[in-house]
Design a protein around this motif. Structure first.
Motif, short mmCIF file in Angstrom:
data_model
loop_
_atom_site.label_atom_id
_atom_site.label_comp_id
_atom_site.label_asym_id
_atom_site.label_seq_id
_atom_site.Cartn_x
_atom_site.Cartn_y
_atom_site.Cartn_z
N PHE A 105 13.85 -27.79 37.81
CA PHE A 105 14.81 -26.92 37.15
C PHE A 105 16.19 -27.55 37.29
N ARG A 106 16.67 -28.14 36.20
CA ARG A 106 17.95 -28.85 36.25
C ARG A 106 19.10 -27.85 36.33
N LEU A 107 20.05 -28.14 37.19
CA LEU A 107 21.21 -27.28 37.39
C LEU A 107 22.42 -27.85 36.67
N GLN A 108 23.24 -26.97 36.11
CA GLN A 108 24.43 -27.39 35.39
C GLN A 108 25.50 -27.86 36.37
N PRO A 109 26.35 -28.82 35.94
CA PRO A 109 27.41 -29.33 36.83
C PRO A 109 28.30 -28.20 37.36
N ASN A 110 28.66 -28.31 38.63
CA ASN A 110 29.47 -27.31 39.30
C ASN A 110 30.33 -28.05 40.32
N THR A 133 21.99 -24.38 64.12
CA THR A 133 22.85 -23.25 63.77
C THR A 133 23.69 -23.56 62.55
N PHE A 134 24.29 -24.73 62.53
CA PHE A 134 25.09 -25.12 61.38
C PHE A 134 24.22 -25.38 60.16
N ALA A 135 23.02 -25.90 60.37
CA ALA A 135 22.12 -26.17 59.26
C ALA A 135 21.81 -24.89 58.49
N GLN A 136 21.55 -23.80 59.22
CA GLN A 136 21.26 -22.53 58.56
C GLN A 136 22.47 -22.03 57.77
N VAL A 137 23.64 -22.15 58.37
CA VAL A 137 24.87 -21.69 57.71
C VAL A 137 25.14 -22.51 56.45
N LYS A 138 24.96 -23.81 56.53
CA LYS A 138 25.24 -24.67 55.37
C LYS A 138 24.21 -24.47 54.27
N ARG A 139 22.97 -24.22 54.63
CA ARG A 139 21.97 -23.92 53.60
C ARG A 139 22.32 -22.63 52.88
N GLU A 140 22.76 -21.64 53.64
CA GLU A 140 23.13 -20.36 53.05
C GLU A 140 24.34 -20.54 52.13
N GLU A 141 25.28 -21.35 52.56
CA GLU A 141 26.47 -21.61 51.73
C GLU A 141 26.09 -22.24 50.40
N LEU A 142 25.20 -23.23 50.44
CA LEU A 142 24.77 -23.87 49.20
C LEU A 142 24.08 -22.89 48.28
N LEU A 143 23.20 -22.07 48.84
CA LEU A 143 22.48 -21.11 48.00
C LEU A 143 23.43 -20.11 47.35
N LEU A 144 24.44 -19.67 48.07
CA LEU A 144 25.44 -18.76 47.50
C LEU A 144 26.17 -19.44 46.33
N ILE A 145 26.50 -20.70 46.49
CA ILE A 145 27.16 -21.45 45.42
C ILE A 145 26.27 -21.53 44.19
N LEU A 146 25.01 -21.86 44.39
CA LEU A 146 24.08 -22.04 43.27
C LEU A 146 23.82 -20.72 42.55
N LEU A 147 23.65 -19.64 43.29
CA LEU A 147 23.38 -18.34 42.67
C LEU A 147 24.60 -17.81 41.92
N GLN A 148 25.78 -18.08 42.43
CA GLN A 148 26.98 -17.64 41.73
C GLN A 148 27.16 -18.43 40.43
N SER A 149 26.80 -19.69 40.46
CA SER A 149 26.91 -20.52 39.26
C SER A 149 25.84 -20.18 38.23
N ASP A 150 24.62 -19.88 38.70
CA ASP A 150 23.51 -19.58 37.79
C ASP A 150 22.66 -18.47 38.39
N PRO A 151 22.98 -17.21 38.08
CA PRO A 151 22.22 -16.07 38.64
C PRO A 151 20.74 -16.07 38.28
N THR A 152 20.36 -16.78 37.21
CA THR A 152 18.95 -16.80 36.83
C THR A 152 18.09 -17.51 37.86
N LEU A 153 18.71 -18.25 38.76
CA LEU A 153 17.97 -18.91 39.83
C LEU A 153 17.21 -17.90 40.70
N ALA A 154 17.72 -16.68 40.77
CA ALA A 154 17.07 -15.66 41.59
C ALA A 154 15.63 -15.43 41.14
#
Length: 262
Positions: A105-110, A133-154
């Motif tokens: 699933f290709r993601l649009q530039p952000n 601990t940081f790995a979990q936080v950074k993964r969550e941060e990335l997912l928030l970025i991706l979902l905000q950019s493309d809500p259909t990812l949900a």
């Protein structure tokens, strides 16, 4: 890991996943250097430097890496089920049903994605490790970025259902080249192993293991004899793990080594 020169190079964030051609967990893939060609049984995909996508779980996929000046760099972030369940609870994200079926699933530039990748740098040691601990936080941060950019990812990431029952014959004729276990094929067609074997025998009049080998060898003979392919060029793409096993099986079936048909 990431270099001190702010240049994105290879890193891997999340739990280890199997290298087999069955995708057991969703993951984010960013290509920094080189070219990646993917195939999922339906279509071919190409990823160039600076592009990124979600590779979806419960799919078959094969990759070919092409190096750029002997270099291939990627960033992989695993969105495993346990992580997604926790994210879902924390952010009150509802379950969803997948709205498409492509493995890549290709993601649009952000602009936030490259910035996020650079932000990983301070958390890595020279050995390329990161505190969990940081790995979990950074993964969550990335997912928030991706979902905000493309809500259909949900609809992709939060679909926790098992594969539904599909046409077994069509699926196997399309995907026989993938090197995965019979259990995986059964799961992906929405069947228990026992039901899969019973229905398979009724359709193909053979066991799954024997049919897969015979079907792959028939395709190999066509590619070598009719299209001039070399055995060394095709054995991996046909689901064989090594060239010697392929050559042995080919000679056993056709009475001649595959190199004799070239």
């Amino acid at each position: 890991m990431l270099t001190k020169a702010n240049q994105i190079t290879s890193c891997y964030l999340g739990p280890q996943i199997s290298p087999e051609q069955f995708i057991a967990e969703h993951f984010f893939l960013y290509l920094a250097k080189g070219t990646l060609h993917g195939y999922d049984g339906h279509a071919h995909y190409t990823l160039h430097p600076g592009e990124y996508c979600i590779v979806r779980k419960n799919h078959l996929a094969r990759y070919t890496k092409i190096r750029d000046n002997d270099t291939f760099e990627k960033v992989v972030v695993i969105f495993d089920t346990a992580f997604l369940r926790l994210f879902q609870q924390r952010h009150h994200t509802p379950d969803a049903a997948a709205s498409n079926h492509e493995a890549f699933f290709r993601l649009q530039p952000n602009d936030r994605v490259p910035a996020f990748l650079q932000s990983l740098m301070p958390y890595y040691t020279p050995g390329g490790k990161i505190d969990e601990t940081f790995a979990q936080v950074k993964r969550e941060e990335l997912l928030l970025i991706l979902l905000q950019s493309d809500p259909t990812l949900a609809s992709i990431l939060f679909d926790f259902g098992a594969p539904e029952k599909i046409d077994l014959e069509a699926f196997m004729n399309r995907n026989y080249k993938f090197n995965v276990s019979i259990e995986r094929f059964a799961y992906l067609t929405g069947r228990s192993l026992s039901v899969f074997k019973k229905e398979f025998a009724g359709i193909f009049q053979q066991t799954p293991s024997r049919w897969l080998i015979q079907r792959r060898l028939q395709e190999a003979r066509f590619l070598i004899h009719e299209q001039g392919k070399k055995p060394s060029e095709i054995y991996l793409d046909l689901g064989f793990e090594d060239l010697s096993h392929f050559s042995f099986a080919f000679k056993k079936k056709f009475g001649v080594a595959p190199t004799r048909l070239e």
